[in-house]
Scaffold this motif. Sequence first.
Motif, PDB file in Angstrom:
ATOM      1  N   LEU A 219       0.841  -1.193   0.000  1.00 35.51           N
ATOM      2  CA  LEU A 219       0.000   0.000   0.000  1.00 35.51           C
ATOM      3  C   LEU A 219       0.881   1.249   0.000  1.00 35.51           C
ATOM      4  O   LEU A 219       2.052   1.208   0.406  1.00 35.51           O
ATOM      5  N   ARG A 220       0.320   2.341  -0.440  1.00 34.92           N
ATOM      6  CA  ARG A 220       1.062   3.587  -0.576  1.00 34.92           C
ATOM      7  C   ARG A 220       0.642   4.556   0.528  1.00 34.92           C
ATOM      8  O   ARG A 220      -0.519   4.967   0.575  1.00 34.92           O
ATOM      9  N   ILE A 221       1.558   4.911   1.408  1.00 34.44           N
ATOM     10  CA  ILE A 221       1.264   5.865   2.477  1.00 34.44           C
ATOM     11  C   ILE A 221       1.456   7.264   1.910  1.00 34.44           C
ATOM     12  O   ILE A 221       2.582   7.713   1.695  1.00 34.44           O
ATOM     13  N   VAL A 222       0.350   7.961   1.645  1.00 38.45           N
ATOM     14  CA  VAL A 222       0.432   9.250   0.949  1.00 38.45           C
ATOM     15  C   VAL A 222       0.417  10.445   1.902  1.00 38.45           C
ATOM     16  O   VAL A 222       0.747  11.566   1.495  1.00 38.45           O
ATOM     17  N   ALA A 223       0.035  10.248   3.157  1.00 34.43           N
ATOM     18  CA  ALA A 223       0.009  11.356   4.113  1.00 34.43           C
ATOM     19  C   ALA A 223       0.147  10.813   5.530  1.00 34.43           C
ATOM     20  O   ALA A 223      -0.385   9.753   5.861  1.00 34.43           O
ATOM     21  N   VAL A 224       0.874  11.570   6.352  1.00 32.09           N
ATOM     22  CA  VAL A 224       1.052  11.243   7.764  1.00 32.09           C
ATOM     23  C   VAL A 224       0.993  12.548   8.546  1.00 32.09           C
ATOM     24  O   VAL A 224       1.667  13.524   8.193  1.00 32.09           O
ATOM     25  N   ALA A 225       0.192  12.578   9.598  1.00 31.95           N
ATOM     26  CA  ALA A 225       0.079  13.784  10.425  1.00 31.95           C
ATOM     27  C   ALA A 225       0.703  13.545  11.791  1.00 31.95           C
ATOM     28  O   ALA A 225       0.537  12.472  12.375  1.00 31.95           O
ATOM     29  N   ILE A 231       2.500  15.614   6.614  1.00 25.56           N
ATOM     30  CA  ILE A 231       3.514  15.399   5.585  1.00 25.56           C
ATOM     31  C   ILE A 231       2.867  14.554   4.493  1.00 25.56           C
ATOM     32  O   ILE A 231       2.251  13.524   4.789  1.00 25.56           O
ATOM     33  N   ALA A 232       2.986  14.985   3.246  1.00 23.33           N
ATOM     34  CA  ALA A 232       2.273  14.288   2.176  1.00 23.33           C
ATOM     35  C   ALA A 232       3.114  14.180   0.911  1.00 23.33           C
ATOM     36  O   ALA A 232       3.985  15.024   0.645  1.00 23.33           O
ATOM     37  N   VAL A 239       8.354   5.596   4.263  1.00 26.43           N
ATOM     38  CA  VAL A 239       7.918   5.271   5.613  1.00 26.43           C
ATOM     39  C   VAL A 239       9.092   4.982   6.541  1.00 26.43           C
ATOM     40  O   VAL A 239       9.155   5.482   7.668  1.00 26.43           O
ATOM     41  N   GLU A 240      10.050   4.189   6.084  1.00 26.73           N
ATOM     42  CA  GLU A 240      11.166   3.824   6.955  1.00 26.73           C
ATOM     43  C   GLU A 240      11.993   5.046   7.336  1.00 26.73           C
ATOM     44  O   GLU A 240      12.475   5.152   8.467  1.00 26.73           O
ATOM     45  N   ALA A 241      12.153   5.987   6.418  1.00 26.02           N
ATOM     46  CA  ALA A 241      12.900   7.210   6.734  1.00 26.02           C
ATOM     47  C   ALA A 241      12.155   8.041   7.770  1.00 26.02           C
ATOM     48  O   ALA A 241      12.773   8.617   8.681  1.00 26.02           O
ATOM     49  N   LEU A 242      10.836   8.108   7.653  1.00 27.37           N
ATOM     50  CA  LEU A 242      10.049   8.855   8.637  1.00 27.37           C
ATOM     51  C   LEU A 242      10.102   8.185  10.009  1.00 27.37           C
ATOM     52  O   LEU A 242      10.204   8.865  11.043  1.00 27.37           O
ATOM     53  N   LEU A 243      10.029   6.863  10.037  1.00 28.89           N
ATOM     54  CA  LEU A 243      10.099   6.149  11.312  1.00 28.89           C
ATOM     55  C   LEU A 243      11.447   6.391  11.995  1.00 28.89           C
ATOM     56  O   LEU A 243      11.520   6.560  13.211  1.00 28.89           O
ATOM     57  N   ARG A 254      11.644  17.261  10.501  1.00 29.60           N
ATOM     58  CA  ARG A 254      11.428  17.688   9.111  1.00 29.60           C
ATOM     59  C   ARG A 254      12.701  17.715   8.278  1.00 29.60           C
ATOM     60  O   ARG A 254      12.634  17.739   7.043  1.00 29.60           O
ATOM     61  N   ALA A 255      13.851  17.665   8.908  1.00 29.56           N
ATOM     62  CA  ALA A 255      15.102  17.633   8.141  1.00 29.56           C
ATOM     63  C   ALA A 255      15.239  16.341   7.346  1.00 29.56           C
ATOM     64  O   ALA A 255      16.032  16.268   6.399  1.00 29.56           O
ATOM     65  N   ALA A 256      14.444  15.330   7.720  1.00 32.67           N
ATOM     66  CA  ALA A 256      14.522  14.035   7.035  1.00 32.67           C
ATOM     67  C   ALA A 256      13.637  13.970   5.794  1.00 32.67           C
ATOM     68  O   ALA A 256      13.672  12.977   5.067  1.00 32.67           O
ATOM     69  N   LEU A 257      12.839  15.009   5.530  1.00 31.36           N
ATOM     70  CA  LEU A 257      11.928  14.971   4.387  1.00 31.36           C
ATOM     71  C   LEU A 257      12.679  15.067   3.067  1.00 31.36           C
ATOM     72  O   LEU A 257      13.716  15.719   2.959  1.00 31.36           O
ATOM     73  N   ARG A 258      12.117  14.429   2.043  1.00 29.57           N
ATOM     74  CA  ARG A 258      12.683  14.483   0.704  1.00 29.57           C
ATOM     75  C   ARG A 258      12.213  15.762  -0.002  1.00 29.57           C
ATOM     76  O   ARG A 258      11.204  16.366   0.406  1.00 29.57           O
ATOM     77  N   PRO A 259      12.879  16.157  -1.065  1.00 31.31           N
ATOM     78  CA  PRO A 259      12.487  17.387  -1.763  1.00 31.31           C
ATOM     79  C   PRO A 259      11.029  17.409  -2.202  1.00 31.31           C
ATOM     80  O   PRO A 259      10.383  18.455  -2.188  1.00 31.31           O
ATOM     81  N   GLY A 260      10.467  16.263  -2.598  1.00 34.75           N
ATOM     82  CA  GLY A 260       9.081  16.246  -3.073  1.00 34.75           C
ATOM     83  C   GLY A 260       8.030  16.141  -1.988  1.00 34.75           C
ATOM     84  O   GLY A 260       6.828  16.274  -2.270  1.00 34.75           O
TER      85      GLY A 260
END
Length: 400
Positions: A219-225, A231-232, A239-243, A254-260
């Motif tokens: 499944l595709r996790i498209v948003a997490v609050a 974050i969307a 997911v693993e990077a966010l965890l 938020r420093a772990a977020l990707r450019p997109g």
Amino acid sequence: MTPSRPSNPLISLTWTDHVTGRQGFLVVDRLVRGVASGGLRMRPGCTLDEVTGLARGMTMKEALHFDADDATARYVPLGGAKGGIDCDPRDPSAYGVLVRYLRAMRPYIEQCWTTGEDLGLTQDTVDRAAAEAGLVSTVQAVHPLLDDEREARQRLADAFAVEVDGIGLDALAGGCGVAESVLTALDRAGVGYEGTRVSLQGLGTMGGATARFLSRAGLRIVAVADIKGTIAHPDGLDVEALLAARDAYGTVDRAALRPGDRELPGDAWLSADADVLVPAAVSYSVTAANQAGITARWIVEAANMPVLPEAEELLSSRGIAVLPDVVVNSGTNAWWWWTLFGDIGPDADEAFAHTRRAMRALVGSMLERAEADGTTPRAAAHAMAADRLPVIAQRYGWYR
């Protein structure tokens, strides 16, 4: 004569901390063999009414995992209870409040209330505070029901020491149950896993584990609050990077977020372009007002009481199914007891396999009953619990 269900809980009390003036609550809804089960939460604004509702929900969760025809099961469902403290767990005074609450509740924990982590608290924190409060264990009330207390306690301790890819088995067990609830609903509807979009509120213990299992199922996790916002990414989040980037409270760096990856307001998870919504954080998050923006086909309640009744009525009228908390997040509680009583060992693969079998059977039965009765999944779950509670009371008794 079959014991009847009381309209009011057996025990309901309010505690006031003599140091800070903060209040805490304990509600024991029902006892089975003299014992009740239910976690302890800490959050600002927690109320007695909230804890009362959660305790009643625990009674149903326990009953729903009772199989009258399974003679091999060692775990016999307990009664339902819940504790709550009106305090922000991030407050510097919170730990002291927790210790004093546990000291005040010590007679109940020793005799009839088994508890553990819930919203705002980790099991490590609860265990540390319990030891400081003079308790042997937060589940010591169930020890007299065990065949071998020493062996059982060691088995549970060993299970808590198990990690899978950096996350403890205790955290993963509940998320496995939530994910299996989602997958069962998709299977019954003939919807494939690959590309099915999911939006979650909360990336803490339950939400984080759920995100992992669903992501690994395709499944595709498209948003997490989290507490900072949503974050969307329409193509799916890492997911693993966010965890790996979250703190103890499930807040993502938020420093772990990707450019997109996009940063959106906190309530944006509700209206995300998703097939499944998983509220996995706070109670009362889906209201009659904000439900209008929801377009998902399913709402799967990983948190306790996240969808208000009036919101659920409106959602149901729009064809949106709400899979209720009393079923969806019951795997956490059941895993504790399956392990302690010896139905499973301290092994991740065994725990996941047992959880998947049990949750798939339970969710499937609930959805079948809802379809047969022409009602909602929640009404079906409540009817199933109502069928089982008199059998439990007659077979095992309240106080013995």
